[in-house]
Design an enzyme around this catalytic site. Structure first.
Site, mmCIF file in Angstrom:
data_model
loop_
_atom_site.group_PDB
_atom_site.id
_atom_site.type_symbol
_atom_site.label_atom_id
_atom_site.label_comp_id
_atom_site.label_asym_id
_atom_site.label_seq_id
_atom_site.Cartn_x
_atom_site.Cartn_y
_atom_site.Cartn_z
ATOM 1 N N LYS A 174 7.773 -24.704 -9.223
ATOM 2 C CA LYS A 174 6.230 -23.809 -8.253
ATOM 3 C C LYS A 174 6.716 -22.649 -9.798
ATOM 4 C CE LYS A 174 5.668 -21.430 -4.115
ATOM 5 N NZ LYS A 174 4.291 -21.693 -4.131
ATOM 6 N N HIS A 184 8.745 -18.785 -28.917
ATOM 7 C CA HIS A 184 8.354 -19.820 -27.643
ATOM 8 C C HIS A 184 10.051 -20.731 -26.761
ATOM 9 C CE1 HIS A 184 4.158 -19.210 -29.541
ATOM 10 N NE2 HIS A 184 4.001 -20.242 -28.557
ATOM 11 N N ARG A 244 9.286 -12.209 -29.396
ATOM 12 C CA ARG A 244 7.941 -12.854 -28.509
ATOM 13 C C ARG A 244 8.220 -14.922 -29.951
ATOM 14 N NH1 ARG A 244 3.914 -15.909 -29.924
ATOM 15 N NH2 ARG A 244 2.573 -16.147 -27.812
ATOM 16 N N TYR A 302 8.347 -18.018 -9.242
ATOM 17 C CA TYR A 302 8.224 -17.621 -7.671
ATOM 18 C C TYR A 302 7.980 -18.431 -5.939
ATOM 19 C CZ TYR A 302 3.837 -19.435 -6.545
ATOM 20 O OH TYR A 302 2.642 -20.447 -6.469
ATOM 21 N N GLU A 322 -4.012 -32.160 -4.558
ATOM 22 C CA GLU A 322 -4.147 -31.173 -3.708
ATOM 23 C C GLU A 322 -5.211 -29.675 -3.514
ATOM 24 O OE1 GLU A 322 0.006 -28.905 -4.514
ATOM 25 O OE2 GLU A 322 -0.303 -28.724 -6.012
ATOM 26 N N ARG A 370 13.596 -24.806 -2.926
ATOM 27 C CA ARG A 370 13.313 -25.417 -4.176
ATOM 28 C C ARG A 370 13.295 -24.119 -4.540
ATOM 29 N NH1 ARG A 370 7.047 -25.434 -1.738
ATOM 30 N NH2 ARG A 370 7.552 -23.108 -1.476
HETATM 31 N N1 PMP Z 1 0.616 -26.910 -3.933
HETATM 32 C C1 PMP Z 1 0.229 -25.981 -4.206
HETATM 33 C C2 PMP Z 1 -0.425 -25.821 -5.567
HETATM 34 C C3 PMP Z 1 0.540 -24.516 -3.697
HETATM 35 O O1 PMP Z 1 0.409 -23.303 -3.788
HETATM 36 C C4 PMP Z 1 1.121 -24.277 -1.887
HETATM 37 C C5 PMP Z 1 1.510 -22.925 -1.903
HETATM 38 N N2 PMP Z 1 2.967 -22.857 -1.947
HETATM 39 C C6 PMP Z 1 1.333 -25.292 -1.330
HETATM 40 C C7 PMP Z 1 0.846 -26.122 -1.756
HETATM 41 C C8 PMP Z 1 2.210 -25.365 0.106
HETATM 42 O O2 PMP Z 1 3.025 -24.964 -0.069
HETATM 43 P P1 PMP Z 1 4.318 -24.373 0.567
HETATM 44 O O3 PMP Z 1 4.113 -24.926 2.606
HETATM 45 O O4 PMP Z 1 5.789 -24.335 0.554
HETATM 46 O O5 PMP Z 1 3.635 -22.715 0.895
#
Ligand code: PMP
Length: 323
Positions: A171, A126, A124, A45, A203, A69
């Site tokens: 992502k 994998h 289904r 996403y 993070e 990205r």
């Molecule tokens: N790390 C994670 C795990 C996130 O979910 C996000 C938000 N999408 C970010 C970092 C920051 O990314 P961005 O600056 O692109 O929103």
């Protein structure tokens, strides 16, 4: 200090969304249960801000970087990108226009575009199926940025061990690890959970984390242990603009706990100061000078991109959208 308050769309709205070639009300959008996004979390996403610009054209912020990205994310999991950048831009414009036309989105409201691509629908099993079309979903909803109060007081965070997988650079919609961390924050009346892996900062559950000590700004280096936020490169550039030294390096938990400032960043939060971590004040317990400088620089960057759109100039990020 404000604890839980996030920029979420008003769920009572029924925006027009794009799903596999059609514009439909969200309440009518359906995907088959054998969609691999549902069955396996097999998809990616993207989330990007689209700032209101007075009566002028809406300004997508850093959309080129968000689309790059997105392209990297689909590439990393072997899905062919359903659109090129121009195609994605046109699609976003169509969804914005549909929502402005039906009153789901006011021209003067900041918005967020959510894009999801899954591998598609298949029996289904994998491993990747052959010959399936990706599922493509695009939703544009109002964005409520953090308020003045949150910036003035800062937010409270908690911390936890990072137990996620080692492909955090993708992502992915497989967000259970992040969901559990967000829930941990919610249960502790906190805004975010800041994670540590092997004693080192990674993070937040949905943000990048920045630490300031002695006027130097640091963040964990780009790696598979974190998602490289679109604000990562932006804040790097803004720190340079502000004359703030920046270091990308491994940061220990001990360093985080004696930081002068902690800052979180994301598309929906922009930059926010963390003034309490696990019940202890961060630095002097109030937002610091580096946060103030970066927040101001961030707002200037938004204005700059908006001006480019108004002037009809394609800046280096090609940040314009006329819907
Ligand atoms: N790390 C994670 C795990 C996130 O979910 C996000 C938000 N999408 C970010 C970092 C920051 O990314 P961005 O600056 O692109 O929103």
């Amino acid at each position: 200090m404000t604890a839980v308050a996030n920029a979420v769309a008003d769920v009572s709205l029924d925006p027009i969304v794009y799903l596999n070639g059609e514009l439909v009300p969200l309440s009518e959008a359906r995907v088959p249960v054998l969609d691999r996004g549902f069955i396996f979390g097999d998809g990616i996403y993207e989330v990007a801000p689209l700032y209101a610009n007075g009566a002028g054209p809406r300004t997508p912020f850093r959309l080129q970087q968000h689309l790059a990205r997105l392209a990297r994310s689909v590439g990393k999991i072997g899905i062919a990108n359903p659109f090129d950048d121009t195609g994605w831009r046109e699609l976003i414009s169509r969804v914005v226009a549909a929502n402005e036309a039906d009153g789901s989105l006011r021209v003067d409201q900041d918005a967020i575009v959510y894009i999801q691509v899954t591998r598609g629908v298949a029996k289904r099993a994998h491993a990747f199926p052959a010959g399936v079309q990706p599922t493509v979903f695009v939703m544009v909803t109002p964005l409520q940025l953090p308020g003045e109060m949150q910036r003035a007081q800062g937010v409270r965070c908690v911390s936890a061990e990072d137990r996620r997988w080692l492909n955090c650079d993708i992502k992915s919609v497989s967000l259970l690890g992040n969901v559990l961390m967000a829930q941990y924050a919610a249960e502790n009346d906190a805004f975010e959970t800041i994670q540590f892996r092997d004693g080192m900062l990674t993070e937040g559950s949905s943000s990048n984390v920045w630490v300031v000590k002695g006027g130097v700004l640091s963040a964990p280096p780009r790696s598979r242990k974190i998602l490289e936020g679109i604000r990562y490169g932006l804040i790097e550039a803004l720190s340079q603009e502000c004359g703030i030294r920046f270091e990308a390096r491994e940061i220990s938990e001990a360093e985080v706990r004696v930081a002068d400032e902690i800052i979180v960043s994301s598309a929906t939060k922009e930059v926010l100061p963390v003034t309490q971590l696990d019940g202890q004040p961060v630095g002097e317990g109030k937002p610091g000078a580096v946060f103030a400088a970066l927040y101001a620089a961030y707002q200037r960057a938004k204005v700059k991109e908006a001006q480019h759109v108004q002037q009809g100039v394609e800046n280096e990020s090609r940040e314009n959208i006329t819907a």
